[in-house]
Design a protein around this motif. Sequence first.
Motif, PDB file in Angstrom:
ATOM      1  N   PRO A   8     -16.656 -46.520   8.409  1.00  0.00           N
ATOM      2  CA  PRO A   8     -16.789 -45.393   8.930  1.00  0.00           C
ATOM      3  C   PRO A   8     -16.171 -43.994   8.743  1.00  0.00           C
ATOM      4  O   PRO A   8     -16.182 -44.304   7.113  1.00  0.00           O
ATOM      5  CB  PRO A   8     -15.333 -45.524   9.713  1.00  0.00           C
ATOM      6  N   THR A   9     -16.184 -42.804   8.677  1.00  0.00           N
ATOM      7  CA  THR A   9     -16.737 -41.510   8.015  1.00  0.00           C
ATOM      8  C   THR A   9     -16.209 -40.055   8.094  1.00  0.00           C
ATOM      9  O   THR A   9     -16.098 -40.241   9.939  1.00  0.00           O
ATOM     10  CB  THR A   9     -18.620 -40.966   7.419  1.00  0.00           C
ATOM     11  N   SER A  35     -15.942 -39.836  12.403  1.00  0.00           N
ATOM     12  CA  SER A  35     -14.755 -39.335  13.121  1.00  0.00           C
ATOM     13  C   SER A  35     -14.941 -36.913  12.974  1.00  0.00           C
ATOM     14  O   SER A  35     -14.045 -36.656  13.403  1.00  0.00           O
ATOM     15  CB  SER A  35     -13.831 -39.234  13.268  1.00  0.00           C
ATOM     16  N   SER A  58      -9.647 -43.513  15.984  1.00  0.00           N
ATOM     17  CA  SER A  58      -9.191 -43.779  14.562  1.00  0.00           C
ATOM     18  C   SER A  58      -9.890 -44.711  13.814  1.00  0.00           C
ATOM     19  O   SER A  58     -11.250 -44.610  14.193  1.00  0.00           O
ATOM     20  CB  SER A  58      -7.868 -44.697  15.163  1.00  0.00           C
ATOM     21  N   ARG A  59      -9.619 -45.541  12.393  1.00  0.00           N
ATOM     22  CA  ARG A  59     -10.670 -45.748  11.870  1.00  0.00           C
ATOM     23  C   ARG A  59     -11.210 -47.283  12.447  1.00  0.00           C
ATOM     24  O   ARG A  59     -11.862 -47.801  12.166  1.00  0.00           O
ATOM     25  CB  ARG A  59     -10.269 -45.773  10.302  1.00  0.00           C
ATOM     26  N   ARG A  63     -14.100 -48.768  13.473  1.00  0.00           N
ATOM     27  CA  ARG A  63     -14.472 -50.324  13.682  1.00  0.00           C
ATOM     28  C   ARG A  63     -15.347 -51.352  14.629  1.00  0.00           C
ATOM     29  O   ARG A  63     -16.525 -51.691  14.110  1.00  0.00           O
ATOM     30  CB  ARG A  63     -13.953 -51.202  12.690  1.00  0.00           C
ATOM     31  N   ASN A  77     -17.329 -54.387   6.502  1.00  0.00           N
ATOM     32  CA  ASN A  77     -16.619 -53.450   6.992  1.00  0.00           C
ATOM     33  C   ASN A  77     -16.814 -52.840   5.413  1.00  0.00           C
ATOM     34  O   ASN A  77     -15.489 -53.009   4.693  1.00  0.00           O
ATOM     35  CB  ASN A  77     -15.565 -53.660   7.540  1.00  0.00           C
ATOM     36  N   ASP A  79     -16.099 -48.746   3.269  1.00  0.00           N
ATOM     37  CA  ASP A  79     -15.379 -48.103   2.849  1.00  0.00           C
ATOM     38  C   ASP A  79     -16.871 -46.816   2.497  1.00  0.00           C
ATOM     39  O   ASP A  79     -17.265 -46.865   2.292  1.00  0.00           O
ATOM     40  CB  ASP A  79     -14.233 -47.392   2.476  1.00  0.00           C
ATOM     41  N   ASP A 160      -4.787 -45.631  11.131  1.00  0.00           N
ATOM     42  CA  ASP A 160      -6.550 -45.539  10.610  1.00  0.00           C
ATOM     43  C   ASP A 160      -5.622 -46.141   9.441  1.00  0.00           C
ATOM     44  O   ASP A 160      -5.795 -45.998   8.354  1.00  0.00           O
ATOM     45  CB  ASP A 160      -5.662 -44.108  11.117  1.00  0.00           C
ATOM     46  N   GLU A 163      -5.599 -51.137   9.259  1.00  0.00           N
ATOM     47  CA  GLU A 163      -6.243 -52.285   9.877  1.00  0.00           C
ATOM     48  C   GLU A 163      -7.261 -53.065   9.624  1.00  0.00           C
ATOM     49  O   GLU A 163      -7.725 -54.027  10.099  1.00  0.00           O
ATOM     50  CB  GLU A 163      -7.346 -50.981  11.058  1.00  0.00           C
TER      51      GLU A 163
END
Length: 255
Positions: A8-9, A35, A58-59, A63, A77, A79, A160, A163
């Motif tokens: 996710p970014t 996002s 959301s994060r 995902r 998953n 970051d 967020d 999670e």
Amino acid sequence: MKISVVIPTLNSEKTIGATVKSALQFASEVIVVDSFSTDRTVEIAEKEGAKVFQVKGSRLIARIEGVKIAKGDYVVNLDSDMYFSENFKGFEEKVIALGEITVGKGIVHKLMSIDREMTHRKWADNLSVGNGSIIPRMYDRQLLLKAYEQIPENLRSKLDAFEDSVIYYNVMKLYKDGKVQFIPNAVYHGEDDSLWNFMRKWYKYGKNAKLLRGTEYERFIYERRTRPGLSLGEKVKLLPLMVIKGVPFALGYYL
């Protein structure tokens, strides 16, 4: 065995290039779920070879949408400020925790390094679903898809923070074998926040944690502050970090 990496970014242009480049050395595909960043995140990620999709939410939504697209047998998953080390290998179980090496500079880097070094030495104690401080990041894709289906819709769209704990909890409800593999020093994790930005982040975590009130996940708000297996002396060394995290978190949670 094929591996998909989901990242996710949101305005992650400073780190996403190195993250994608590293991941593609080990994975069959890298999926960046953005996002709607306003910086060069998407441009850089695509240039480095990632598949980029933009999703509002959301994060956790990022995902979930990422794993739907993924084609690998395993999903990591990751970051946007993490990258793999040469120790990322030897996968034996369906749930895998990746030991983290803290990199960066400044007081936040120093404190986070102490925390991770201590807890990773006691990794067997810290893989507890409820109160362990080490949360797996690598899962069998089919198991992960089923786990995501168990998360309530209102949390999917808003969560967020925490999670990672919610995902782990739902995976282990389904995973009858229950074995979790730990790979030491498998990924690098950048910690370059200023002290002020770090505390602001934990204030936001506190506000986000309100979403867990009254749910089966509420326990994570309180239990994940512990560090099982550490001596009293080791826990004392972690007190400054606990204060720096805990005070803004409490303000966000209770105000």
